[in-house]
Design a protein around this motif. Sequence first.
Motif, PDB file in Angstrom:
ATOM      1  N   MET A 150      -8.951   8.267   7.763  1.00 50.44           N
ATOM      2  CA  MET A 150      -8.596   9.678   7.586  1.00 50.44           C
ATOM      3  C   MET A 150      -7.484  10.034   8.570  1.00 50.44           C
TER       4      MET A 150
ATOM      5  N   ARG B  24       6.434   8.227   7.610  1.00 48.53           N
ATOM      6  CA  ARG B  24       5.239   7.500   8.042  1.00 48.53           C
ATOM      7  C   ARG B  24       5.524   6.012   7.962  1.00 48.53           C
TER       8      ARG B  24
ATOM      9  N   THR C  66       4.337   2.607   6.987  1.00 47.89           N
ATOM     10  CA  THR C  66       3.281   2.097   6.105  1.00 47.89           C
ATOM     11  C   THR C  66       2.607   0.853   6.664  1.00 47.89           C
ATOM     12  N   ALA C  67       3.172   0.291   7.718  1.00 44.41           N
ATOM     13  CA  ALA C  67       2.516  -0.866   8.332  1.00 44.41           C
ATOM     14  C   ALA C  67       1.462  -0.425   9.339  1.00 44.41           C
TER      15      ALA C  67
ATOM     16  N   TYR D 254     -11.164   4.834  13.209  1.00 46.64           N
ATOM     17  CA  TYR D 254     -10.102   4.869  12.215  1.00 46.64           C
ATOM     18  C   TYR D 254      -8.828   5.478  12.804  1.00 46.64           C
TER      19      TYR D 254
ATOM     20  N   ARG E 211     -14.778  -5.500  11.910  1.00 46.53           N
ATOM     21  CA  ARG E 211     -14.693  -4.464  10.876  1.00 46.53           C
ATOM     22  C   ARG E 211     -15.837  -3.470  11.017  1.00 46.53           C
ATOM     23  N   ALA E 212     -15.555  -2.258  10.546  1.00 43.12           N
ATOM     24  CA  ALA E 212     -16.616  -1.251  10.502  1.00 43.12           C
ATOM     25  C   ALA E 212     -17.638  -1.647   9.433  1.00 43.12           C
TER      26      ALA E 212
ATOM     27  N   SER F 182       0.356   2.065   1.646  1.00 44.90           N
ATOM     28  CA  SER F 182       0.140   1.518   2.978  1.00 44.90           C
ATOM     29  C   SER F 182      -0.010   0.005   2.886  1.00 44.90           C
ATOM     30  N   TYR F 183       0.434  -0.658   3.919  1.00 46.37           N
ATOM     31  CA  TYR F 183       0.245  -2.106   4.030  1.00 46.37           C
ATOM     32  C   TYR F 183      -0.867  -2.426   5.019  1.00 46.37           C
ATOM     33  N   ARG F 184      -1.547  -1.379   5.498  1.00 50.03           N
ATOM     34  CA  ARG F 184      -2.680  -1.614   6.386  1.00 50.03           C
ATOM     35  C   ARG F 184      -3.842  -2.127   5.555  1.00 50.03           C
TER      36      ARG F 184
ATOM     37  N   ARG G 118      -6.774  -1.741   5.601  1.00 51.63           N
ATOM     38  CA  ARG G 118      -7.996  -0.953   5.718  1.00 51.63           C
ATOM     39  C   ARG G 118      -7.698   0.425   5.159  1.00 51.63           C
TER      40      ARG G 118
ATOM     41  N   ALA H 276      -9.189   4.647   4.321  1.00 50.14           N
ATOM     42  CA  ALA H 276      -9.750   5.792   5.030  1.00 50.14           C
ATOM     43  C   ALA H 276     -11.248   5.867   4.802  1.00 50.14           C
ATOM     44  N   PHE H 277     -11.949   6.399   5.795  1.00 46.22           N
ATOM     45  CA  PHE H 277     -13.407   6.348   5.742  1.00 46.22           C
ATOM     46  C   PHE H 277     -14.002   7.321   4.733  1.00 46.22           C
TER      47      PHE H 277
ATOM     48  N   THR I  19     -17.333  -3.314   5.830  1.00 48.24           N
ATOM     49  CA  THR I  19     -16.322  -2.762   4.930  1.00 48.24           C
ATOM     50  C   THR I  19     -15.014  -3.480   5.230  1.00 48.24           C
ATOM     51  N   TRP I  20     -14.150  -3.524   4.250  1.00 46.17           N
ATOM     52  CA  TRP I  20     -12.858  -4.132   4.490  1.00 46.17           C
ATOM     53  C   TRP I  20     -11.859  -3.583   3.486  1.00 46.17           C
TER      54      TRP I  20
END
Lengths: 92, 940, 410
Positions: free
Chosen positions: A1, A71, A73-74, B196, B530-531, C297-299, C301, C303-304, C329-330
């Motif tokens: 978030m 933003r 993105t990485a 997060y 990881r969470a 996004s390239y992350r 992970r 959002a929760f 989670t992943w």
Amino acid sequence: MLLIPCPWCGPREEAEFHYGGQAHVAYPEDPAALSDEEWARYLFFRDNPKGVFAERWSHSAGCRRWFNALRDTATNRIHGVYRVGEPRPVAS
Amino acid sequence: MRRDDGGRIDRSRVLRFRFDGQEYTGHPGDTLASALLANSVRRVATSVRLGRPRGVFAAGGEEPNAVVQIEEPFPEPMLPATTVELYDGLVASSLAGQGRLAAGPDPARYDAVHAHCDVLVVGAGPAGLAAARAAAATGARVILADDQPEPGGSLLGTRDEVDGVPGADWAAATAAHLEERPEVRVLRRTTVFGYYDDNYLVAVERRTNHLGAAAPAHMARERIWRIRARRVVLATGAHERPIAFAGNDLPGVMLAGAARTYATRYGVLPGRRAVVFAANDGAYAAALDLADAGLDVAAVVDPRPAPGELWAARLRERGVELLSGHVVTAARGDGQVSSVEVSPVSSVSSGGVSSIDADLLLVSGGWNPVVHLYSQSGGTLRHDEAIGTLVPDASTQAVEAAGAARGVFALPGCLADGTGAGARAASASAPARPVDVPRAEEPPEAAPLAYWLVPAADYAGHFVDLQRDVTVADVRRATGAGLRSVEHVKRYTTAGTAHDQGKTSGLLTSAVVAHALGVPVAELGTTTFRAPYQPVSFAALAGRDRGALHDPVRVTALHEWHVANGALFENVGQWKRPWYYPRPGEDMEAAVLRECAAAREGVAAMDASTLGKIDVIGPDAGEFLDRLYTNLMSSLKVGSIRYGVMCRPDGMVFDDGTVIRVADDHFLVTTTTGNAAAVLDWMEEWLQTEWPWLRVHLTSVTEQWATVALVGPGSREVLAGLAPGLAVGVDDFPFMTWREAEVAGVPARVCRISFSGELAFEINVTSWDGLRLWTAIMDTGLVTPYGTGTMHVLRAEKGYPIVGQDTDGTVTPHDLGMSWVVSKKKPDFVGKRSFSRADTMRADRKQLVGLLPEDPDVLLPEGTHLVATGTLPEPPVPMLGHVTSSYRSAALGRTFALALVRGGQGRHGERLYAPVGDALVPVTVTSHVLYDPEGARRDG
Amino acid sequence: MSPRPPGADLPDHPDRLWSAAEPKSSYDVVIVGGGGHGLATAYYLARNHGITNVAVLERGWLAGGNMARNTTIIRSNYLWDESAGIYEHALKLWEGLEEELDYPLLFSQRGVLNLAHSLQDVRDSVRRVEANRLNGVDAEWLDPRQVKEVCPIVEISPDVRYPVMGATFQPRAGIAKHDYVAWGFARAAAALGVEFIENCEVTGLRVSDGRVTGVDTTRGSIAAGRVALCAAGHTSVVAATAGIDLPLQSHPLQALVSELLEPVHPTVVMSNAVHVYVSQAHKGELVMGAGIDAANSYRQRGAFHIIERQMAAALELFPIFARAHVLRTWGGVVDVTPDASPIVGLSPVDGLYLNCGWGTGGFKATPGVGWCFAHTVAHDEPHPLAAPFSLDRFVTGALVDEHGAAAVAH
């Protein structure tokens, strides 16, 4: 978030926002003058960089205004936000 | 067994519980694990693959063995017994790696809380308490979250003193002092499990679990804390590491620090005679505490050649033998440890083994900082050679680790580290205030040795992951198969994937892999953290968003009338819409036929309030709508109404509805029910981002209006009776115009539009007046209420498509036979350019047609496909299109359907076949307008 | 000794998988991306086309991207003929793959239920079932009672917020063990001479006179006669180095597992409306996919709050999951096209081939796309089953729109 700094309301939770993809993709002046290839580019092709991305957000559960953000993105780090019509700032 | 005194348990109260069918007792302050050990229960689980007996191994959430099933008060699978607070009436059983879900629904409540703070401190051990104390002293808003029922962390399990008082007392006093501050919140039984982006952390607070059957029903059992912190201090402590040697999975093998915690905090001796096997000084303190607590400590075995002299002296004082330069080569015993084999380091491979009788083997391979949350935050980790493990390196968020969580293990260091971290974290929010560092005794320290693996010829009994039954031999098999990545080895062996997520086994696995490959551990890295840090229940995460609260229920102003009059409802998006109003004995088909007949032959009314309504106001409103609709709206006269279609830029139909010109600068747009929000968003997006110079404002007014469609040849008469002041004649009130009038004594906007082809009026009043209007209409006794079922039939008979049913995002207005709604005059509108692409110009596009089954009684299922031939070829069968709508029509006296058919507009009169079940139903293609194609009925 | 719990054990892997290779200076074919698609393509290049001088370059560890992160659902019950063609081809290959690769893939044809929660869902579902049958894909429409027979733990009460109104069922659909599939392909391809180079990130495509000549990597330059992209979420980044823009957007997609549980869930259940897809894997863990993050996004992970919504949705359909626990989670990075169908075929650069845009559906296609893409690379022309998925469709407008009949409008 993410915590997204709405330029009108201040920092708010990501869940309040609606994502709008790449910024600065203007509707063509005269679509009729475009080739099919050019029109397809407008319709379907958007940048997808791994790094700083100028993108649009709408604060849909807040002021309902669209604005732009830079933003990464990485990393998801937001370098800055700016209102529609303002020039894209230089990424820090 | 239970000691006579000591520990933080309340011996004055007895709690009764059952484990594997046996009755036991314990005390408040116990965990299920400590109570089982107090009752000398050795075997608490069966291993998942090999079926081996397993005992309690740790004292915290990192426990790999004692993962139990709660049976009563409500079944819950797979909880570490070390984290289950004992309560009266608890019934639990041992598991073999798999838990069981309850068959019935969970009666408990769950909730979530949002919180913001300047400083979040995770962990209320010495470093965390020191950090919270220092941060709070500045006046900053502080949240201190800790997973235990009482603060203190490691202080609860040692005899260390802080500021001259027992550590646990200092912790209690410090926490009490913190709680007195208005800006500080101390959360107990709260595990921060996820970290997060933008310092958003999530925690679960267990509020009633420890109360068992006495838990109050009104209180949420668990709740999620969603915390946005300006800065975070992670004082999450460290986990002790096991060592791989033969038989290291036998009940009786336990982490040294865990045994110390059982003795000190719970007043439990987990055995009678112990051998300690350690390569660091911390375990000496454990050995001494245990000896002082009454445990017979036979020997301390240490691979290091010369541990500190002070420790040696203290052991000698208590008669504990020190075997430096030695290792444990094996734990032996039948079902539990009964002896320990020891060998000098120098001769491990050549024998030279001696045996010590013991029922407890306490191991300590050193300590791993709990870096999980730090890693989740995006922080990088670095391998610290000195302590042989991973420590936090560079952070990417406003976070720092303190104390044992960053490899500072000695108590004075933890207190100083926490104090500094807390002060720094608060400095972003509040002026600095110097705080003294709590004092504690500095222990003598010799350099620890990163000792992981006792060499052997056969590694089949050296376990690295107790819960997954993975041995050193398994790991070597993986590296032997060619695998070089720890991730691959983990997946090959399943090490680290169990309930404990490798908390004790992860780094040991890495070390064993490194050993096998002959590379330094640092080169291998580790698997990703990881969470969630600890497992968290589905129900806690779901919170309140279940059942009626899963998604908002939207109802119209007339809803209570519909309910009272027996309507059945259809979910349309979030709305509840009346579907049909069955009379006694009627099924849906009968009810819909009756409602349809009423609309075609008499008068019927539908609640149309759910249609989206958007006010478009401003001097440029007409131009704005011209850009979005395929047809011209700016030319619409005040007082008139026009039907319009909107397309996406790709030319596909997006939505349709009517546009009313209320005033020169005011249009009211209606949308389909399900698309109302999307259309408003769509309009806002174009207005704000493409045409910001247009002077237009958009406002959703869907819920401000109640709308009733009054339909049928008798509708004019009914309206005239209700609105005596309104001239309703065909010339006074032409089709596609609207009038202000008083209807049933209520101010209304009446539109002459029709979605059925019949004479019809749409009456709009404010929502407050909706029920009054509707009741007045029904009180005439002339009007039949109808629902969406009938609405669908009526509109389909007229060939009016429903966006989303007769279209699917691949259909243009031309495909719908609605070229008339596409302006040829306007130079551009959204979607126009796409009509001239190669694929949208194809003559054989799928187009909307009507279908008449040759047997007028056969109703085609919606979704049926159409083929050209009367016999089916082998698959894949070429398909010409599909049925989008299909009904039994009272007006037509037969069944009919709408369909999208390849080149359909050129196929009128053609026979096609619809495969239904095993039959091929012959159908005739017709125009999609089947009822009153001349439009003779709209004026009544 | 107690008996082992059912399914708690897995078959052993072979003693020999593959050997890490050092990059050579040149290969006939370089495959960028050592995920499932890259490995399957390499295998079928060697097996079907005799092209064995092949290197698979992987920036991390082999099959460590989306292949290691997906929820392993395999089905072919897609709406459009084009999709049914390639996914059904894949499913037929899946049905013989354990034997083909001589590797236990834990391929379990336990069926997939796709639930319908509205009248429009029902229409769309029947449409899809009927299309599937005419395309030779097994499919059935089940009423709620029949749904309950297939999966007794699904909540079919009419009193919930969005009741189950029925479901499509594809009995031949199911799950497999993702790592085993990747390793099966890798081992078989290695045996045919394919080389795997890990920790080797492609930093640039080398193009000369409109033809690809090789790749630059973090481990040096490698010449190649042909280059096949199988880089999933990172395709845009790689293609951009040759000046190729693709209609792709990369988004995080999350998934999660529970602890090991005694068997309760015999099939695979998917619901678009309530957004759940869940199965119970062989060891007993519930494997569940969550929603996609809206923002690029390239992350790896997400959002929760997406996970929280996912859990609420799961409990609506499966109340008995209440006290199961999320163990892990992943996230992966998926590349999504405007019509939610992949891009497979030729590129604007000679000798460079595209396989991307699989979004959330890549795993199930693994053998099928490997087969068709290898054919495309070997023959320099699209395999017939891949032809509809050309890049060109975005210009002509002949999309293969698998978003499904969206909208709940009236």
